[in-house]
Design a protein around this motif. Structure first.
Motif, PDB file in Angstrom:
ATOM      1  N   GLY A   1       2.014   6.141  -7.104  1.00  0.00           N
ATOM      2  CA  GLY A   1       0.545   6.861  -7.641  1.00  0.00           C
ATOM      3  C   GLY A   1      -0.070   5.615  -8.096  1.00  0.00           C
TER       4      GLY A   1
ATOM      5  N   ASP B   1      -1.755  -4.611   2.078  1.00  0.00           N
ATOM      6  CA  ASP B   1      -0.544  -4.547   3.230  1.00  0.00           C
ATOM      7  C   ASP B   1       0.043  -5.785   3.357  1.00  0.00           C
ATOM      8  OD1 ASP B   1      -0.920  -1.880   3.718  1.00  0.00           O
ATOM      9  OD2 ASP B   1      -2.796  -2.367   5.062  1.00  0.00           O
TER      10      ASP B   1
ATOM     11  N   SER C   1       0.968  -1.331  -0.032  1.00  0.00           N
ATOM     12  CA  SER C   1       0.134   0.028   0.049  1.00  0.00           C
ATOM     13  C   SER C   1       0.905   1.319   0.030  1.00  0.00           C
ATOM     14  CB  SER C   1      -0.846   0.092   1.183  1.00  0.00           C
ATOM     15  OG  SER C   1      -1.854  -1.294   1.287  1.00  0.00           O
ATOM     16  N   GLU C   2       2.005   1.243   0.857  1.00  0.00           N
ATOM     17  CA  GLU C   2       2.686   2.582   0.880  1.00  0.00           C
ATOM     18  C   GLU C   2       3.467   2.797  -0.297  1.00  0.00           C
ATOM     19  OE1 GLU C   2       6.572   4.064   3.465  1.00  0.00           O
ATOM     20  OE2 GLU C   2       4.894   2.773   4.622  1.00  0.00           O
TER      21      GLU C   2
ATOM     22  N   VAL D   1      -3.256   2.847  -8.040  1.00  0.00           N
ATOM     23  CA  VAL D   1      -4.266   2.339  -7.535  1.00  0.00           C
ATOM     24  C   VAL D   1      -5.043   0.741  -7.807  1.00  0.00           C
ATOM     25  CG1 VAL D   1      -5.283   4.778  -7.271  1.00  0.00           C
ATOM     26  CG2 VAL D   1      -5.769   3.447  -9.512  1.00  0.00           C
TER      27      VAL D   1
ATOM     28  N   VAL E   1      -3.346  -3.631  -4.579  1.00  0.00           N
ATOM     29  CA  VAL E   1      -2.745  -2.880  -3.482  1.00  0.00           C
ATOM     30  C   VAL E   1      -3.222  -3.624  -2.242  1.00  0.00           C
ATOM     31  CG1 VAL E   1      -2.625  -0.602  -2.528  1.00  0.00           C
ATOM     32  CG2 VAL E   1      -3.040  -0.647  -4.713  1.00  0.00           C
TER      33      VAL E   1
ATOM     34  N   LYS F   1       7.381  -3.952   1.354  1.00  0.00           N
ATOM     35  CA  LYS F   1       7.506  -2.768   0.751  1.00  0.00           C
ATOM     36  C   LYS F   1       8.405  -2.835  -0.428  1.00  0.00           C
ATOM     37  CE  LYS F   1       6.628   0.325   4.506  1.00  0.00           C
ATOM     38  NZ  LYS F   1       7.286   1.455   5.470  1.00  0.00           N
TER      39      LYS F   1
ATOM     40  N   ARG G   1       1.080   4.078  -2.811  1.00  0.00           N
ATOM     41  CA  ARG G   1       0.701   5.590  -2.906  1.00  0.00           C
ATOM     42  C   ARG G   1       2.072   6.218  -3.395  1.00  0.00           C
ATOM     43  NH1 ARG G   1      -1.542   3.863   2.029  1.00  0.00           N
ATOM     44  NH2 ARG G   1       0.475   4.333   3.230  1.00  0.00           N
ATOM     45  N   THR G   2       3.143   5.920  -2.985  1.00  0.00           N
ATOM     46  CA  THR G   2       4.177   6.689  -3.617  1.00  0.00           C
ATOM     47  C   THR G   2       4.509   6.629  -5.004  1.00  0.00           C
ATOM     48  OG1 THR G   2       5.688   5.953  -1.544  1.00  0.00           O
ATOM     49  CG2 THR G   2       7.042   6.625  -3.555  1.00  0.00           C
TER      50      THR G   2
END
Length: 267
Positions: free
Chosen positions: A182, A208, A175-176, A184, A206, A212, A179-180
């Motif tokens: 962009g 958790d 997820s992180e 979805v 996406v 990462k 976001r970095t």
């Protein structure tokens, strides 16, 4: 010369020794006849052997006869094995360690060896030593792959009923990290590995449930044969991106999770 082999659903395979709480014998047997001109491996080997004058090494009419002779040595009823697919060997279950039932390990001492003199003799570390692994370069992720509980590799991705449950694979992205970048859910991307090999488009998932620094794909998708109409170009092929591997010097096994990919957004 191409000798087309029948699939595992169209042939007998050698008996499988199952070791769990007790010993058992499992049988893989054909459920349908081989298609077209494909033949089981035993048939091909027997035919070549007979042409080479080695008939004495194949003293059976077919593989069912060969298996029957094997199970007779163990006093196993073949018809019962064929009906149930598995037969346990009576008197072999001894899961608990007692004074009378001591474990034995396949080592020189017969015990668990924390320090292996055998490995030392061959020039390896007698006690395992941690070795740092290569980290992903900047902008890249380690490519992980695995199986779906619905499919068996690429063998079932064109199966009508299983295809309805899982039609294509996605690339799992933390997820992180998403976001970095962009990204979805459902967005189409391609993966490009460290050697410039690029995948077919696939959707982002996406989650958790992943590190990462890694991405994950289910194996078996991205089929290139247009005859497989349901699976054709559904998702992406992880094998295409696996262009590097590492060999374990002791066991000789190959490690293939040493490839790195970057994520490219589709226009």
């Amino acid at each position: 010369v191409i000798l087309p082999e029948a699939t595992y659903l169209e042939r007998y395979d050698p008996l499988i020794k199952v070791t769990q709480k007790g010993l058992g014998i499992a049988l893989r047997q054909p459920v349908v006849r081989p298609m077209y001109e494909s033949k089981p491996a035993w048939w091909i080997a027997k035919g070549i052997g007979e042409k080479l004058g080695l008939s004495s090494y194949f003293p059976y009419k077919d593989y069912e006869e060969y298996i029957k002779k094997q199970v007779q040595l163990w006093n196993i009823d073949f018809d019962n094995l064929k009906r149930h697919g598995y037969v346990g060997i009576p008197g072999t279950a001894s899961p608990y360690i007692t004074e009378e039932n001591q474990p034995h390990f396949n080592t020189e001492s017969g015990k668990i060896e924390l320090y292996s003199e055998e490995l030392e003799m061959y020039g390896f570390d007698p006690v395992p030593v941690y070795t740092d692994i290569e980290e992903p370069p900047e902008g890249y992720f380690r490519l992980l792959y695995g199986r779906s509980p619905v499919h068996t590799f690429s063998r079932t991705t064109n199966n009508r009923w299983l295809w309805e449950l899982k039609r294509e694979n996605e690339v799992w992205v933390n997820s992180e990290s998403a976001r970095t970048l962009g990204l979805v859910n459902g967005q189409k991307v391609r993966l490009e590995n460290q050697d410039g090999v690029r995948s077919e488009p696939l959707s982002v998932k996406v989650t958790d449930r992943i590190r990462k620094d890694a991405v994950f794909m289910i194996h078996g998708f991205g089929v290139k044969s247009s005859d497989l109409k349901r699976a054709y170009l559904r998702g992406a092929d992880d094998q295409r991106l696996i262009t590097r591997y590492r060999m374990d010097p002791i066991t000789g096994t190959a490690g293939m999770r040493v490839n790195f990919v970057k994520i490219l957004k589709e226009a």
